[in-house]
Enzyme design. Structure first.
Site, PDB file in Angstrom:
ATOM      1  N   PRO A 155       0.781  -1.239   0.000  1.00 17.65           N
ATOM      2  CA  PRO A 155       0.000   0.000   0.000  1.00 17.65           C
ATOM      3  C   PRO A 155       0.812   1.288   0.000  1.00 17.65           C
ATOM      4  CG  PRO A 155       0.064  -0.881   2.213  1.00 17.65           C
ATOM      5  CD  PRO A 155       0.808  -1.861   1.348  1.00 17.65           C
ATOM      6  N   CYS A 184       7.179 -10.569   4.467  1.00 17.89           N
ATOM      7  CA  CYS A 184       6.721 -10.454   5.853  1.00 17.89           C
ATOM      8  C   CYS A 184       6.304 -11.843   6.332  1.00 17.89           C
ATOM      9  CB  CYS A 184       5.563  -9.464   5.944  1.00 17.89           C
ATOM     10  SG  CYS A 184       5.174  -9.031   7.646  1.00 17.89           S
TER      11      CYS A 184
END
Length: 474
Positions: A286, A408
């Site tokens: 994002p 991640c």
């Protein structure tokens, strides 16, 4: 005490809301968050602000609703195991809305400083107001049974003995720490030494809000809080709404986990000979890493091209990289395109970031619903995509240029195996040591020599994996 029987029908009767005391607004808001996350595949941290605003909760009730919703979703697996031991039929046969009320009640009884009578009575009111009278009686009986033990005693009661076989130990940890068993198995392969218990426990601790001062646009001294231990641009917020911090409201700073900051910092710090003008963020949405990269690039006269496949995420990137004056310093463009087929000439980039889509099992503190939403079947699809993205990035970068691959997730299939397979299959790629680019970070040796793995229980960050690859001549 016999196990309570699930009501034959706990649907709200027609003719309006059931009579009785109204539901507590904070608990009703938390129940609404659980419903939306469950039915719409929404993210807890994105749903909460909208529900809290709609309910017009004051700061104290907003904090209670946040802890109830996020905490309940984190510990759902533990609570479901306990509830299964308190009901006379499979938990899956209990109406979903009633299940949500029971989980909220469990969280208050077992993980919060809410007196038992208040946790039970407020849950009964919530069930009566939101579902029906039959559900209220059922919730009352079940939660009274739950209240007879504390959390540790319940785990001992419903989980296998950890001193037994390996399967018993893994099942015990899955129930104790509220993780699906397949996730526990993957993290057991990834976690160093005997760290598994500490890692799983850390996944259930709500993370502190970390801010980033984007260099050249904001100073760390502007941000309220304590400096982060590793990132020179980070601050741990003391409390309050980060959106009310002026630098954040103006887009000069942002909310960003310290591990995410370190990914951008490491790419920018990698030694490079020759031209250093064109940087690419291949999976930019994002936009947090892209915004920090752009700020660092602008200080050197370089520019970042942000590539994002999905329109709505590309819009978030544009918002993240746009300054208060409407300009985008350090950004040469934001394009909506597939990172495996980017509209960029091969061999023209100097630095490329691949923050690859992954299982997200390194960010379970912030995305508590991810552990229940992912499945083992997701892994193969993601690994294949990760390999294509990394190969695409290496094709984009010029000889002598660098690619930083990050996930991640600490899962080896997404980290060591992706990088190892890529290095083995190409004669023009060298894996370089990324750890010197993370000064002050200890205990972060990755699964491949020269790679780095951050951990929530060691470093207080998301479990980010970093690998630095340099393009050579074939």
């Amino acid at each position: 005490m016999p196990a309570p029987r699930s009501p034959r029908s706990s649907r709200r009767p027609q003719g309006g809301r059931p009579s009785g005391r109204p539901a507590d607004p904070a608990r009703a808001a938390a129940l609404e968050v659980l419903r939306v996350v469950r039915t719409e595949d929404a993210y807890t941290n994105l749903v909460l602000p909208a529900v809290i605003a709609r309910a017009r909760l004051d700061p104290r009730d907003a904090g209670l609703a946040t802890e109830l919703a996020a905490g309940t979703i984190r510990r759902q697996g533990t609570y479901d195991a306990i509830l299964a031991g308190c009901i006379d039929r499979p938990l899956r046969k209990v109406e979903l809305a009633v299940r949500d009320v029971l989980r909220l009640g469990c969280h208050q009884l077992l993980a919060m400083r809410v007196p038992a009578h208040a946790a039970i009575s407020s849950s009964v009111d919530l069930a009566r107001a939101e579902v029906g009278q039959g559900a209220a009686g059922f919730v009352n009986a079940v939660l009274r049974k739950v209240s007879q033990r504390d959390l540790d005693a319940w785990v001992t009661e419903v989980a296998p003995d950890p001193a037994g076989s390996r399967d018993d130990r893994m099942d015990h940890l899955a129930i104790k720490h509220s993780h699906p068993r397949w996730v526990v198995d993957l993290l057991d392969l990834a976690a160093p030494g005997d760290d598994l218990d500490a890692l799983l426990a850390a996944d259930n601790v709500a993370p502190r809000v970390t801010l980033v001062a984007r260099p050249g646009r904001a100073a760390v001294a502007e941000l309220p809080g304590s400096p982060t231990p590793y990132s020179p641009f980070g601050v741990v917020l003391d409390g309050g709404d980060p959106a009310r911090v002026p630098a954040v409201a103006e887009g000069r700073a942002g909310v960003q986990d310290e591990g995410s900051q370190l990914v951008a910092i490491a790419l920018a710090a990698a030694p490079l000979e020759g031209r250093d003008e064109r940087w690419v963020d291949l999976c930019a949405g994002p936009g947090g890493k892209a915004a920090l990269l752009a700020a660092l690039a602008a200080e050197r006269g370089a520019g970042v091209l942000a590539v994002e496949q999905h329109l709505h995420r590309a819009a978030l990137v544009r918002r993240a990289v746009t300054g208060p004056d409407g300009t985008t310093p350090g950004v040469t463009g934001v394009v909506t395109a597939d990172g495996t087929r980017p509209p960029i000439a091969a061999g023209t980039a100097d630095r490329v970031l691949v923050d690859a889509p992954c299982t997200g099992l390194g960010a379970l503190r912030r995305r508590p619903e991810a552990r229940w939403r992912r499945s083992p079947d997701d892994l193969l699809t993601l690994v294949l995509l990760q390999r294509r993205l990394l190969s695409s990035a290496l094709d984009l970068v010029r000889p002598g240029g660098v690619v930083l691959y990050a996930t991640c997730s600490p899962v080896r299939a997404e980290t060591a195996e992706v990088v190892g397979a890529t290095v083995t299959s190409r004669d023009d790629v060298v894996l370089q040591d990324v750890r010197p680019l993370l000064p002050g970070v200890s205990g972060a040796d990755g699964p491949l020599e020269g790679t780095a793995q951050l951990w929530p229980h060691r470093h207080g960050t998301d479990a980010m994996f970093l690998a630095l690859l340099r393009r050579g001549n074939a």
